[in-house]
Write an enzyme that holds these catalytic residues in place. Sequence first.
Site, PDB file in Angstrom:
ATOM      1  N   SER A 178      -4.834 111.021 -11.249  1.00 64.74           N
ATOM      2  CA  SER A 178      -3.733 111.958 -11.514  1.00 64.74           C
ATOM      3  C   SER A 178      -3.226 112.594 -10.221  1.00 64.74           C
ATOM      4  O   SER A 178      -3.957 112.723  -9.230  1.00 64.74           O
ATOM      5  CB  SER A 178      -4.191 113.056 -12.464  1.00 64.74           C
ATOM      6  OG  SER A 178      -4.706 112.509 -13.652  1.00 64.74           O
TER       7      SER A 178
HETATM    8  N1  SAH Z   1      -9.187 111.840 -14.993  1.00 67.47           N
HETATM    9  C1  SAH Z   1      -8.744 110.681 -14.265  1.00 67.47           C
HETATM   10  C2  SAH Z   1      -7.386 110.206 -14.714  1.00 67.47           C
HETATM   11  C3  SAH Z   1      -7.518 108.831 -15.188  1.00 67.47           C
HETATM   12  S1  SAH Z   1      -6.148 108.113 -16.011  1.00 67.47           S
HETATM   13  C4  SAH Z   1      -8.812 110.910 -12.770  1.00 67.47           C
HETATM   14  O1  SAH Z   1      -9.069 112.016 -12.324  1.00 67.47           O
HETATM   15  O2  SAH Z   1      -8.651 109.947 -12.022  1.00 67.47           O
HETATM   16  C5  SAH Z   1      -6.769 108.035 -17.664  1.00 67.47           C
HETATM   17  C6  SAH Z   1      -8.014 107.226 -17.926  1.00 67.47           C
HETATM   18  O3  SAH Z   1      -8.245 107.260 -19.326  1.00 67.47           O
HETATM   19  C7  SAH Z   1      -7.907 105.739 -17.578  1.00 67.47           C
HETATM   20  O4  SAH Z   1      -8.944 105.407 -16.697  1.00 67.47           O
HETATM   21  C8  SAH Z   1      -8.085 105.032 -18.922  1.00 67.47           C
HETATM   22  O5  SAH Z   1      -8.776 103.800 -18.827  1.00 67.47           O
HETATM   23  C9  SAH Z   1      -8.838 106.051 -19.728  1.00 67.47           C
HETATM   24  N2  SAH Z   1      -8.722 105.917 -21.187  1.00 67.47           N
HETATM   25  C10 SAH Z   1      -7.649 105.545 -21.907  1.00 67.47           C
HETATM   26  N3  SAH Z   1      -7.924 105.552 -23.222  1.00 67.47           N
HETATM   27  C11 SAH Z   1      -9.240 105.946 -23.344  1.00 67.47           C
HETATM   28  C12 SAH Z   1     -10.124 106.139 -24.447  1.00 67.47           C
HETATM   29  N4  SAH Z   1      -9.753 105.914 -25.701  1.00 67.47           N
HETATM   30  N5  SAH Z   1     -11.380 106.565 -24.185  1.00 67.47           N
HETATM   31  C13 SAH Z   1     -11.802 106.786 -22.899  1.00 67.47           C
HETATM   32  N6  SAH Z   1     -11.002 106.596 -21.818  1.00 67.47           N
HETATM   33  C14 SAH Z   1      -9.741 106.188 -22.030  1.00 67.47           C
END
Ligand code: SAH
Length: 254
Positions: free
Chosen positions: A100
């Site tokens: 993010s």
């Molecule tokens: N918090 C992260 C942002 C990652 S983007 C950071 O600081 O980098 C969102 C993430 O959510 C992605 O890696 C994606 O694979 C994950 N995601 C999407 N759907 C999901 C689900 N149902 N359960 C767990 N993770 C999920």
Amino acid sequence: MPRYADRGRALGSTLWLSAVVLSGCPLNPPPEVAGHSRPAHADSEQERMIEEQIVARGVRTPRVLDALRRVPRAAFVPPALAAEAHRDSPLPIGHGQTISQPFIVAYMTDQLDLSGNEKVLEIGTGSGYQAAILGELARRVYTIEIVEPLARQSRELLERQGFENIEVRTGDGYRGWPEQAPFDVIVLTAAPPEIPQPLIDQLAIGGRLLAPVGRWHQELVLIRRDEDGIHRERLIGVRFVPMVGEARNRETSP
Ligand code: SAH
């Protein structure tokens, strides 16, 4: 010439040394360390990121800013993008996912108002950066990532960075982490069309849940749970990757 040489000569070095020992003042005080043994300062690029992108836009809570200083953002982006680590945008981390934007991490963390005692659940570990910031500010963080290689990488990275209070699980976060519920704080960093009911159910009384909600048009939604029930507040417009797995299947099934 050592700073205390003159005084040492004047007082007699033995007397001076014992005074130092008795007062408990070490000759070379260790540099200030906090949290998980990381220095409480950032390199100049990270410091500039905090000033220009975060403080300037209104996130001013000292505890949040300190956490942002202690966690080296560059360690959480792919090595090939290290030069971009402090850019004012999300960055690709592989597998179609992103880390993010720094401001969004800071803004969301600020909204959670962490005091240090909370048990936190994060859905969407991704790079592990948000989890690390939460790990600096809460007692314990449980984080779930659906893409197995990302979960593995982040688990290893967080361990290398010395976070002993963060546990990473591979799986679909839709149903939360029932064995550890209830949580004082739940954060989603992937956007479902609606907040999954199992997550609301795992929120402690007095707890808060923060999630991007929606498909094309997303809003950050803050939910507070108290004795009277659930209170929902809409914060700002955002753009997150969609929450996949059961959240999406439910949307398409009748
Ligand atoms: N918090 C992260 C942002 C990652 S983007 C950071 O600081 O980098 C969102 C993430 O959510 C992605 O890696 C994606 O694979 C994950 N995601 C999407 N759907 C999901 C689900 N149902 N359960 C767990 N993770 C999920």
